[in-house]
Structures are given as C-alpha cells and as structure tokens.
Design a protein around this motif. Structure first.
Motif, mmCIF file in Angstrom:
data_model
loop_
_atom_site.group_PDB
_atom_site.id
_atom_site.type_symbol
_atom_site.label_atom_id
_atom_site.label_comp_id
_atom_site.label_asym_id
_atom_site.label_seq_id
_atom_site.Cartn_x
_atom_site.Cartn_y
_atom_site.Cartn_z
ATOM 1 N N GLY A 35 0.837 -1.184 0.000
ATOM 2 C CA GLY A 35 0.000 0.000 0.000
ATOM 3 C C GLY A 35 0.878 1.242 0.000
ATOM 4 N N HIS A 36 0.265 2.396 -0.323
ATOM 5 C CA HIS A 36 1.051 3.625 -0.422
ATOM 6 C C HIS A 36 0.184 4.868 -0.278
ATOM 7 C CE1 HIS A 36 0.205 2.031 -4.542
ATOM 8 N NE2 HIS A 36 1.058 1.060 -4.223
ATOM 9 N N VAL A 37 0.851 5.956 0.055
ATOM 10 C CA VAL A 37 0.188 7.263 0.170
ATOM 11 C C VAL A 37 0.999 8.267 -0.640
ATOM 12 C CG1 VAL A 37 1.386 7.664 2.381
ATOM 13 C CG2 VAL A 37 -0.569 9.093 1.754
ATOM 14 N N SER A 38 0.291 9.161 -1.327
ATOM 15 C CA SER A 38 0.982 10.163 -2.145
ATOM 16 C C SER A 38 0.418 11.554 -1.878
ATOM 17 C CB SER A 38 0.840 9.838 -3.636
ATOM 18 O OG SER A 38 -0.499 10.027 -4.063
ATOM 19 N N LEU A 39 1.190 12.540 -2.295
ATOM 20 C CA LEU A 39 0.823 13.954 -2.192
ATOM 21 C C LEU A 39 1.048 14.602 -3.549
ATOM 22 C CD1 LEU A 39 0.237 16.575 -0.474
ATOM 23 C CD2 LEU A 39 2.728 16.713 -0.155
ATOM 24 N N ARG A 40 0.022 15.252 -4.082
ATOM 25 C CA ARG A 40 0.239 16.001 -5.321
ATOM 26 C C ARG A 40 1.258 17.105 -5.040
ATOM 27 N NH1 ARG A 40 -3.167 17.041 -10.012
ATOM 28 N NH2 ARG A 40 -5.111 16.452 -8.956
ATOM 29 N N HIS A 41 2.175 17.327 -5.965
ATOM 30 C CA HIS A 41 3.194 18.352 -5.717
ATOM 31 C C HIS A 41 2.530 19.729 -5.583
ATOM 32 C CE1 HIS A 41 6.718 20.841 -5.922
ATOM 33 N NE2 HIS A 41 7.468 19.751 -5.810
ATOM 34 N N PRO A 42 2.798 20.433 -4.485
ATOM 35 C CA PRO A 42 2.103 21.708 -4.243
ATOM 36 C C PRO A 42 2.341 22.745 -5.335
ATOM 37 C CG PRO A 42 3.255 20.957 -2.261
ATOM 38 C CD PRO A 42 3.683 20.056 -3.376
ATOM 39 N N ASP A 43 3.490 22.702 -5.984
ATOM 40 C CA ASP A 43 3.818 23.723 -6.984
ATOM 41 C C ASP A 43 3.791 23.191 -8.411
ATOM 42 O OD1 ASP A 43 4.215 25.629 -4.979
ATOM 43 O OD2 ASP A 43 6.260 24.902 -4.652
#
Ligand code: MN
Length: 244
Positions: A35-43
């Motif tokens: 399993g995994h978690v991601s974050l859209r790049h803020p910039d």
C-alpha cells in the motif's frame, strides 16, 4: 530532511507530513508492507510525491520520489517505483480537487470487495462515504487473468472513472483507494473507512444496519473536516520512528 526537500522542491513541513502519513497509516493498520500514500506536488500539479517501492513504515525523506502523471519518475537514476503508481497518477489527472491519495489492502474492507453487501457509513466518523462506495471490477475491462494490480495508465484511468467524484473506491479482490483534498484528510478518511468497515461487519451480524442518510453523512463530514488535526496529533504522537 533539508536535502530531500530541496531535491523535491517542497518545503520541509510538507515533506515531514508525507513521511508521517506513511508511518501513521502503518501504525493505524491501514497499510502493512504494501500500500502507499501520495501527495500532489504543491507547486506542480502534473506531478506527485510518493515513496519508492518499499514498506511505508520504513520510509525516510531520502525515499520520496517525484513522479509525473504519466507514471514516469521525474529524476534521473530514480529508484524503483511502486507498480501501482498509476492509481495515483490517473486519479490526479481525473480529479483536480484531489491532493492526496491512499491505496491500501486493509483487511476489514476486503469482504465488501467480494460480496454483494455495499460499504456504507454506519457512523458519523465515516460520513464522507456517502452517497456510495463503488467496487472496481478489473475483469470488466482487462479480463479474467490479471494479478488485480493497477499496472498501467489505462487501468488507472478505469479505476479513476469508477471512483468518479466520490471519496473512496473499493477494488474487487484487492483493496481500496481513498482520496482527499489534503494529505491529512486522505489519511483521516483511510483510517475511518477501515474503522467503518469493522463496525459495519459487526452490525451486519445483528441484522440490517440503519445507515446514515446522505444528508447526515455530508453534515458529519463537514463537521469532521474541521477537526482532522485532532486525530493527526494523536496518531503522530504514537509514532516511534522520527519523521523529521
Ligand atoms: Mn494494491
């Protein structure tokens, strides 16, 4: 932390939250070795940040990589990425409102991926699950012989289409994917999706549950969205590994 933040062009606090999210989701039994978690790049909304292929509980800042929405790592000599990075890439492509994605195989959800009983909110903490949680059937588009993993852009796009504008999608015989407009919200939703499944399974043993209405779910979700940091602080305090 500073070197990794510079390499990824993200501030250190945001990177620390992503590391903590990896550890919290393991501690809360949403993720295990997989399993995994991601974050859209803020910039740069055309890319996202996610760990290299490894157990989430062991992730450090040096393990975070930046991947484009085409699924291709942005850095030369990048480490091996998760096979199912296309879950994240295609949801970010389809859902501009989504800033974070959790993909898991958490055990209480699995019965709802393989039976005719729909996952529905039985209590206020999971109100965000209204109006419904669809089940992605990979056989429909990709036949009866896949390994059930979302391995390419086409499969990721089919999953994103099944998710639609909802907060969660189950994946038959595999797991689930939960989204949020922020990292902490996605973590919150992933934890309470699993918690709701446990409660619903218990309720089903007693008979037909009395589920939240769509209006109750939306109202409860709005209330809880203002209190996410309360859980985050508690869950963060439980961690034994440093995140910064
Ligand atoms: Mn998976």
């Amino acid at each position: 932390m500073k070197d990794a933040a510079t390499r990824l062009a993200i501030n250190e606090a945001a990177l620390a939250d992503l590391i903590a999210a990896n550890h919290i989701l393991y501690d809360q039994a949403v993720l295990d070795g997989f399993g995994h978690v991601s974050l859209r790049h803020p910039d740069d909304p055309e890319s996202f940040l996610i760990a290299r292929s490894m157990a989430p509980a062991l992730v450090t800042p040096a393990d975070i990589m930046r991947i484009g929405l085409d699924g291709i790592p942005r850095e030369a000599n990048a480490p091996r990425p998760y096979l199912e990075r296309f879950v994240h890439a295609e949801i970010y492509r389809a859902r501009p409102d989504v800033s974070s994605v959790v993909h898991c195989h958490s055990p209480a959800l699995l019965p709802f991926t393989v039976s005719q009983v729909s996952l529905r909110p039985v209590y206020h903490m999971a109100g965000f699950l209204v109006p419904d949680v669809p089940v992605f059937e990979i056989r429909d588009g990709f036949g009866p012989a896949t390994d059930t993993l979302v391995r390419n852009a086409e499969q990721g796009a089919a999953l994103a289409a099944c998710l639609g504008n909802r907060t969660a999608v189950l994946m038959r015989g595999h797991g689930a994917t939960v989204v949020g407009s922020a990292l902490r919200q996605a973590v919150f939703r992933a934890v309470y999706t699993e918690a709701n499944a446990r409660v619903q399974l218990d309720a089903l043993r007693l008979g037909e549950p009395n589920y939240l209405t769509t209006e109750e779910g939306l109202a409860a979700a709005a209330t809880n969205d203002g209190q996410i940091d309360r859980d985050w602080a508690l869950w963060h305090k439980r961690l034994s590994r440093p995140t910064a």
